[in-house]
Design a protein around this motif. Structure first.
Motif, PDB file in Angstrom:
ATOM      1  N   LEU A 158       0.826  -1.214   0.000  1.00 46.59           N
ATOM      2  CA  LEU A 158       0.000   0.000   0.000  1.00 46.59           C
ATOM      3  C   LEU A 158       0.854   1.254   0.000  1.00 46.59           C
ATOM      4  O   LEU A 158       0.401   2.318  -0.453  1.00 46.59           O
ATOM      5  CB  LEU A 158      -0.926   0.003   1.218  1.00 46.59           C
ATOM      6  CG  LEU A 158      -2.018  -1.056   1.223  1.00 46.59           C
ATOM      7  CD1 LEU A 158      -2.832  -0.964   2.500  1.00 46.59           C
ATOM      8  CD2 LEU A 158      -2.921  -0.912   0.007  1.00 46.59           C
ATOM      9  N   SER A 159       2.070   1.168   0.497  1.00 49.96           N
ATOM     10  CA  SER A 159       2.957   2.332   0.519  1.00 49.96           C
ATOM     11  C   SER A 159       3.780   2.452  -0.760  1.00 49.96           C
ATOM     12  O   SER A 159       4.488   3.441  -0.953  1.00 49.96           O
ATOM     13  CB  SER A 159       3.897   2.262   1.734  1.00 49.96           C
ATOM     14  OG  SER A 159       4.885   1.261   1.538  1.00 49.96           O
ATOM     15  N   GLN A 160       3.699   1.442  -1.639  1.00 48.90           N
ATOM     16  CA  GLN A 160       4.561   1.398  -2.811  1.00 48.90           C
ATOM     17  C   GLN A 160       3.794   1.475  -4.136  1.00 48.90           C
ATOM     18  O   GLN A 160       4.308   2.016  -5.108  1.00 48.90           O
ATOM     19  CB  GLN A 160       5.381   0.096  -2.805  1.00 48.90           C
ATOM     20  CG  GLN A 160       6.257  -0.100  -1.582  1.00 48.90           C
ATOM     21  CD  GLN A 160       7.385   0.905  -1.493  1.00 48.90           C
ATOM     22  OE1 GLN A 160       7.920   1.328  -2.502  1.00 48.90           O
ATOM     23  NE2 GLN A 160       7.744   1.289  -0.275  1.00 48.90           N
ATOM     24  N   LEU A 161       2.611   0.908  -4.196  1.00 50.21           N
ATOM     25  CA  LEU A 161       1.897   0.794  -5.457  1.00 50.21           C
ATOM     26  C   LEU A 161       1.317   2.128  -5.911  1.00 50.21           C
ATOM     27  O   LEU A 161       0.648   2.817  -5.147  1.00 50.21           O
ATOM     28  CB  LEU A 161       0.765  -0.228  -5.321  1.00 50.21           C
ATOM     29  CG  LEU A 161       1.177  -1.695  -5.267  1.00 50.21           C
ATOM     30  CD1 LEU A 161       0.012  -2.547  -4.762  1.00 50.21           C
ATOM     31  CD2 LEU A 161       1.640  -2.171  -6.633  1.00 50.21           C
ATOM     32  N   ALA A 162       1.546   2.452  -7.165  1.00 53.95           N
ATOM     33  CA  ALA A 162       0.920   3.630  -7.769  1.00 53.95           C
ATOM     34  C   ALA A 162      -0.361   3.243  -8.494  1.00 53.95           C
ATOM     35  O   ALA A 162      -1.176   4.113  -8.832  1.00 53.95           O
ATOM     36  CB  ALA A 162       1.890   4.304  -8.748  1.00 53.95           C
ATOM     37  N   ASP A 163      -0.553   1.959  -8.755  1.00 51.08           N
ATOM     38  CA  ASP A 163      -1.730   1.457  -9.452  1.00 51.08           C
ATOM     39  C   ASP A 163      -2.921   1.432  -8.484  1.00 51.08           C
ATOM     40  O   ASP A 163      -2.917   0.697  -7.496  1.00 51.08           O
ATOM     41  CB  ASP A 163      -1.436   0.050  -9.985  1.00 51.08           C
ATOM     42  CG  ASP A 163      -2.582  -0.506 -10.803  1.00 51.08           C
ATOM     43  OD1 ASP A 163      -3.598  -0.880 -10.204  1.00 51.08           O
ATOM     44  OD2 ASP A 163      -2.445  -0.567 -12.047  1.00 51.08           O
ATOM     45  N   ASP A 164      -3.942   2.236  -8.791  1.00 52.63           N
ATOM     46  CA  ASP A 164      -5.073   2.366  -7.865  1.00 52.63           C
ATOM     47  C   ASP A 164      -5.822   1.051  -7.678  1.00 52.63           C
ATOM     48  O   ASP A 164      -6.241   0.727  -6.565  1.00 52.63           O
ATOM     49  CB  ASP A 164      -6.040   3.442  -8.363  1.00 52.63           C
ATOM     50  CG  ASP A 164      -5.477   4.842  -8.233  1.00 52.63           C
ATOM     51  OD1 ASP A 164      -4.492   5.023  -7.497  1.00 52.63           O
ATOM     52  OD2 ASP A 164      -6.029   5.756  -8.873  1.00 52.63           O
TER      53      ASP A 164
END
Length: 208
Positions: free
Chosen positions: A148-154
């Motif tokens: 959750l702190s790394q993904l840019a994909d919603d």
């Protein structure tokens, strides 16, 4: 796909009834993977949504196989609880596979099974089996919290955020049955974390 992981869980009364019959004792170490094999921050930032979804699918399928490996050590009441968790993990794997698209493999994570299998084979008691299941659930939770702190994909982040509470509830349930307090149930602390130190490295545990 819609998830039914919010379906009714066993009641607190049933937890207490089952817990009364469990011998609290030997617990497995909460970290299943050596720290030196965990993901460097620079590599973590390269994880894309579909790749993470394929990774998540493989983790969920590996957890299903891990539960299959411990169920014979469980009482009928606890086996029923574990079966409910397995249903959740299968649903989570299907949801990740849908998001991963053609990158989905339909295969359990081989390196994770390789790490878990010797531990499962050495189990001799119900309490040890429950502890291993709890620790596995917690390590998956730590992995999704890191994501959750790394993904840019919603879409990938949303799915991880949807699945994480269900699997943290699994860990809490198992910790309760074992008679552990909050620190024992959640050895890694807060779920929202930018640290993969207690999670699983998708470079070391790639989807097949």
């Amino acid at each position: 796909m819609p998830l039914s992981h919010l379906s009714p869980m066993p009641s607190r009364r049933s937890f207490l009834t089952v817990a009364a019959g469990v011998a609290v004792g030997a617990t497995a170490a909460p970290v299943l993977v050596p720290v030196e094999r965990l993901l460097p921050r620079a590599a973590a930032q390269q994880l894309d949504g579909a790749g993470f979804a394929a990774f998540g699918e493989s983790l969920e399928l590996a957890v299903v196989e891990a539960y299959d490996g411990i169920v014979d050590l469980l009482s009928s009441d606890l086996a029923a609880v574990a079966d409910g968790f397995v249903d959740h993990h299968r649903e989570h794997a299907e949801a990740f596979a849908e998001l991963a698209g053609e990158r989905a493999t339909g295969q359990a994570n081989g390196p994770l099974l390789e790490a878990l299998t010797p531990q499962i084979e050495e189990l001799g008691t119900q309490s040890a089996a429950l502890a291993l299941a709890k620790n596995t659930e917690n390590q998956i939770v730590a992995t999704y919290a890191w994501a959750l702190s790394q993904l840019a994909d919603d879409a990938a982040a949303s799915l991880a955020a949807t699945i994480l509470p269900a699997e943290s509830a699994h860990a809490a349930t198992l910790g309760h049955i074992l008679g552990e307090g909050i620190e024992g149930a959640f050895p890694f602390g807060a779920f929202e974390s930018a640290d993969i130190a207690n999670g699983l490295d998708p470079n070391v545990f790639p989807a097949s």
